[in-house]
Design an enzyme around this catalytic site. Structure first.
Site, PDB file in Angstrom:
ATOM      1  N   HIS A  71     -23.423  20.004 -70.063  1.00 36.79           N
ATOM      2  CA  HIS A  71     -22.725  18.505 -69.551  1.00 36.79           C
ATOM      3  C   HIS A  71     -21.485  18.719 -68.887  1.00 36.79           C
ATOM      4  O   HIS A  71     -20.741  17.795 -68.750  1.00 36.79           O
ATOM      5  CB  HIS A  71     -22.851  17.610 -70.589  1.00 36.79           C
ATOM      6  CG  HIS A  71     -24.269  17.384 -71.413  1.00 36.79           C
ATOM      7  ND1 HIS A  71     -25.101  16.939 -70.643  1.00 36.79           N
ATOM      8  CD2 HIS A  71     -24.646  18.089 -72.499  1.00 36.79           C
ATOM      9  CE1 HIS A  71     -26.421  17.090 -71.603  1.00 36.79           C
ATOM     10  NE2 HIS A  71     -26.131  17.665 -72.552  1.00 36.79           N
ATOM     11  N   LYS A 108     -22.710   2.429 -74.494  1.00 42.85           N
ATOM     12  CA  LYS A 108     -23.927   2.756 -73.807  1.00 42.85           C
ATOM     13  C   LYS A 108     -25.061   1.517 -73.942  1.00 42.85           C
ATOM     14  O   LYS A 108     -25.394   1.154 -72.808  1.00 42.85           O
ATOM     15  CB  LYS A 108     -24.720   4.027 -74.422  1.00 42.85           C
ATOM     16  CG  LYS A 108     -25.623   4.884 -73.442  1.00 42.85           C
ATOM     17  CD  LYS A 108     -25.911   6.008 -74.332  1.00 42.85           C
ATOM     18  CE  LYS A 108     -25.121   7.254 -74.207  1.00 42.85           C
ATOM     19  NZ  LYS A 108     -24.971   7.497 -72.816  1.00 42.85           N
ATOM     20  N   GLU A 125     -35.760   6.139 -74.985  1.00 45.45           N
ATOM     21  CA  GLU A 125     -36.110   6.310 -73.601  1.00 45.45           C
ATOM     22  C   GLU A 125     -37.269   7.197 -73.226  1.00 45.45           C
ATOM     23  O   GLU A 125     -37.402   8.140 -73.958  1.00 45.45           O
ATOM     24  CB  GLU A 125     -34.890   6.624 -72.605  1.00 45.45           C
ATOM     25  CG  GLU A 125     -33.868   5.756 -72.809  1.00 45.45           C
ATOM     26  CD  GLU A 125     -32.776   6.394 -71.828  1.00 45.45           C
ATOM     27  OE1 GLU A 125     -31.676   5.497 -71.512  1.00 45.45           O
ATOM     28  OE2 GLU A 125     -32.794   7.526 -71.435  1.00 45.45           O
ATOM     29  N   ARG A 172     -13.328   5.353 -63.558  1.00 41.37           N
ATOM     30  CA  ARG A 172     -12.180   6.080 -63.120  1.00 41.37           C
ATOM     31  C   ARG A 172     -12.370   6.917 -61.819  1.00 41.37           C
ATOM     32  O   ARG A 172     -13.631   6.860 -61.480  1.00 41.37           O
ATOM     33  CB  ARG A 172     -11.863   7.362 -64.353  1.00 41.37           C
ATOM     34  CG  ARG A 172     -13.095   8.161 -64.457  1.00 41.37           C
ATOM     35  CD  ARG A 172     -12.704   9.245 -65.393  1.00 41.37           C
ATOM     36  NE  ARG A 172     -13.832  10.404 -65.405  1.00 41.37           N
ATOM     37  CZ  ARG A 172     -14.859  10.254 -65.810  1.00 41.37           C
ATOM     38  NH1 ARG A 172     -15.288   9.313 -66.368  1.00 41.37           N
ATOM     39  NH2 ARG A 172     -15.932  11.199 -65.656  1.00 41.37           N
TER      40      ARG A 172
END
Ligand code: MV4
Length: 674
Positions: free
Chosen positions: A236, A117, A201, A293
């Site tokens: 998610h 990340k 963040e 992908r």
């Protein structure tokens, strides 16, 4: 170099989908399968198939050596990874290259670049891709991070750098909470990922998840195939995806597309990729992550561009240039995809498994597409949804000239989709498609949470009159089918022996059927004065329905006339469970059939068994405890999720057969109550 044979290193719907494109472009295919998939559709579809091991993915679909060996043994030139499994595993991509085979995907370096990340964000920052205001550097000193947090402002998010998919994220509302939240986030990250590196963040409170499909060829030509809005998620896990993103301003689309292309170019991308953004309510957008992908939801992009993304992946992997430029691409209409899962929304979306007893999809015309890895089963004995893999049954994708027409077609397609056997999220999907907030495109990542009262009703909906009436007729139909099964039709069809069922000359034949929909008993009284196939039904609310019904000769189930409304319905029985399906409805109920004592509801209230194989992670009660209905008793971890077993009734704990850390099999009795 021309690819002649592709090994598809995957299973289920994506394996079938990739094989369809290979067949369309004249490329032979090799399937790999585990023990659990030996009768699977993707094995049937392939030209060649190789068994690669027992059901657990780590011993089959995740075993790099076995897959490479299968490719060599069958003379495959290339390997397509699909999504999930090894599709973003750089060791797999490397092993394929070492074996002299073609990996249908990006270069290994690109996969590596997007793996972490923080590294990904640093690369994106350099490429001028907008990031959420925050800090993702190496300085992990607490005081330094607290000072950075002050600059960002609150609320803010602390994220594990090695995390993903929402794991290891903590919202911090105010400065006083920062130190403790940082400590907790670090401990969680260390435990989950072995790496306590975190980033901080600005927290977007109502973001949408908008992602850009990018495509790049080996010559460096890079385009974006517009965007998909995937905001409707649960834990998610995407539930509904659509293209284009409703209400996205053209200039925002162009900027987002340009940013995604810049991201792809920054890492020397080749093939299909997706750059995910958070879209804030003010129209600003921020890089989230890049997926190297083909995504599950790629069909909605295919529907609005008319492209076959798998065929495109193959031609780019052969070294061909993209056959179009950005200016050749345009958005045509609107497409929506839903993911039909074997899971139980009424039981915290517990993944389901088991044999499909009945499965029918909407007729596929140009506006409706069904991508599935299982066969339709209008006559029983369908495929099995395994506990070893993702419980997806199918993706249903619709297209319309605009979003309103696409939603209309989605609801119609879902009304024509029926599954009996494993519990599914079908009624949940129908509820979303019918929700006014969905129609109004009032989307953000907390859509389901915001509308849970309607989408996830605590009480199961009561059976409406039509469904109850069709259940009663379904019982008559099933009885008639059972009575005539194997009886050859007499020469004279008018012979009284042809007449099925219990109609008696002279007297009205009445019978009361009792159904339970999970909340209460509903009884339907049948009066067959004019013969079995034209009963009069009296329903719990006192209404009377004159009904006629007849077997659907060329199809499953029966046709029914309730007053003057026509239905085609299917009733299926599994023990004392009755499933009734008709347009837009799939209702499960318990049928108290006095004639069949063997199906009497067995007394399972006292026994509490493991819902599926898993590991006991918590026991919340002790021997002798008095428990209330709904009280958590045991938590079992399975399929990457925790499943809480709650008390079905008030009672007392009389036995505990569950130890923390213990691996338990499905149906293992964990707790006994009285
Ligand atoms: C966020 C966010 C709000 N603000 N970052 C969730 C998993 C990973 N994809 C990033 N996620 C989020 N990051 C900031 N600064 C909200 C989420 C988020 C989310 C994002 C996309 C799709 C669904 C989501 C569900 C919950 C939270």
């Amino acid at each position: 170099m021309t690819i002649k044979k592709i090994l598809v290193a995957n299973r289920g719907e994506i394996a079938c989908r990739v094989m369809r494109s290979c067949r369309d472009v004249g490329i032979a295919t090799v399937a790999v399968y585990s023990e659990a998939d030996s009768a699977a559709l993707h094995v049937d579809m392939a030209d060649d198939a190789v068994w690669i091991g027992p059901p657990p993915a780590r011993e089959s679909y995740l075993d790099i050596g076995k897959i490479i060996d299968a490719a060599k043994a069958t003379g495959a030139d290339a390997i397509h990874p699909g999504y999930g499994f090894l599709s973003e595993n750089e060791d797999f991509a490397e092993a394929i290259a070492k074996a002299g085979l073609i990996f249908i995907g990006p270069p290994v370096a690109a996969i590596r670049a997007m793996g972490g990340k923080s590294e990904a964000k640093a690369l994106m920052e350099k490429a001028g891709v907008p990031l959420v205001p925050g800090y993702h550097g190496d300085n992990q000193d607490e005081k330094f991070l607290a000072a950075e947090a002050q600059k960002i402002g609150y609320p803010l998010l602390i994220k594990a750098s090695a995390g993903g998919g929402g794991k290891g994220m903590r919202v911090v509302e105010k400065p006083g909470d920062f130190a403790e939240a940082l400590g907790a986030a670090r401990r969680e990250a260390k435990a989950a990922f072995g790496d306590d590196h975190v980033l901080i963040e600005k927290y977007l409170t109502r973001p949408r998840h908008v992602e850009i499909q990018v495509f790049a060829d080996r010559a460096g030509n890079t385009v974006y195939l517009f965007e998909r809005d995937c905001s409707i998620q649960r834990r998610h896990q995407k539930v509904i995806e659509e293209a284009p993103a409703p209400g996205l301003a053209p200039e925002t689309r162009a900027k987002m597309g340009a940013a995604a292309v810049a991201a792809a170019k920054a890492i020397g991308y080749e093939g299909a990729g997706t750059v995910e953004f958070l879209l804030d309510t003010d129209g600003s957008f921020y890089f989230m992550e890049m997926n190297t992908r083909l995504q599950v939801e790629h069909p909605v992009t295919e529907m609005i561009t008319g492209l076959d993304l798998v065929a495109l992946q193959i031609s780019v992997a052969e070294g061909q240039d993209l056959p179009f430029t950005q200016d050749d691409l345009a958005i045509n209409g609107h497409a929506i995809e839903v993911r039909l899962y074997a899971e139980d929304p009424a039981n915290n979306f517990l993944p389901g498994a088991g044999q499909i007893q009945y499965l029918s999809f909407p007729l596929q015309r140009d506006a409706v597409r069904v991508d599935t890895g299982v066969r339709e089963a209008p006559f029983g004995d369908g495929d099995v949804i395994s506990i070893h893999y993702d419980p997806m049954i199918a993706k249903i994708i619709v297209h319309g000239a605009d979003r309103a027409q696409a939603i209309e077609r989605l609801s119609a397609a879902l009304a024509d989709t029926h599954v009996a056997g494993p519990k599914t999220n079908l009624n949940f999907l129908r509820a979303i498609a019918a929700h006014p907030a969905f129609a109004a495109a009032d989307l953000d990542t907390r859509f389901i949470e915001r509308h849970a009262d309607v989408l996830l009703p605590a009480q199961k909906p009561r059976l409406d009159n039509a469904t109850l009436a069709l259940a009663a007729l379904g019982v008559l139909h099933l009885r008639a089918e059972a009575e005539t099964a194997g009886i050859k039709p007499a020469a004279d069809p008018t012979s009284p022996w042809q007449h099925r069922g219990g109609w008696r000359i002279g007297g009205a034949d009445t019978e009361t059927l009792v159904f339970n929909d999970g909340t209460s008993d509903c009884s339907v009284k049948l009066s067959c004065k004019d013969g079995l196939d034209s009963p009069v039904l009296s329903l719990p609310d006192g209404s009377l329905i004159a009904a006629r019904f007849a077997p659907a000769a060329e199809d499953m189930g029966f046709y029914a006339l309730l007053e003057d409304e026509e239905f085609h319905a299917v009733a299926l029985r599994d023990g004392n469970r009755l499933t009734v399906m008709h347009t837009g409805v799939g209702a499960e109920m318990v049928w108290h059939d006095p004639l069949n004592a063997e199906f009497a509801q067995e007394d399972t209230a006292g026994r509490l068994t493991a819902p599926m194989p898993g590991k006991v992670v918590a026991v919340r009660v002790q021997l002798g405890d008095a428990v209330k209905k709904g009280q958590p008793l045991v938590i079992v971890e399975a399929m990457k999720m925790e499943h809480t077993i709650v008390a079905p009734v008030d009672g007392k704990v009389t036995a505990i057969n569950a130890n923390i850390g213990e691996q338990v099999d499905e149906k293992r009795e964990l707790i006994a109550l009285e």
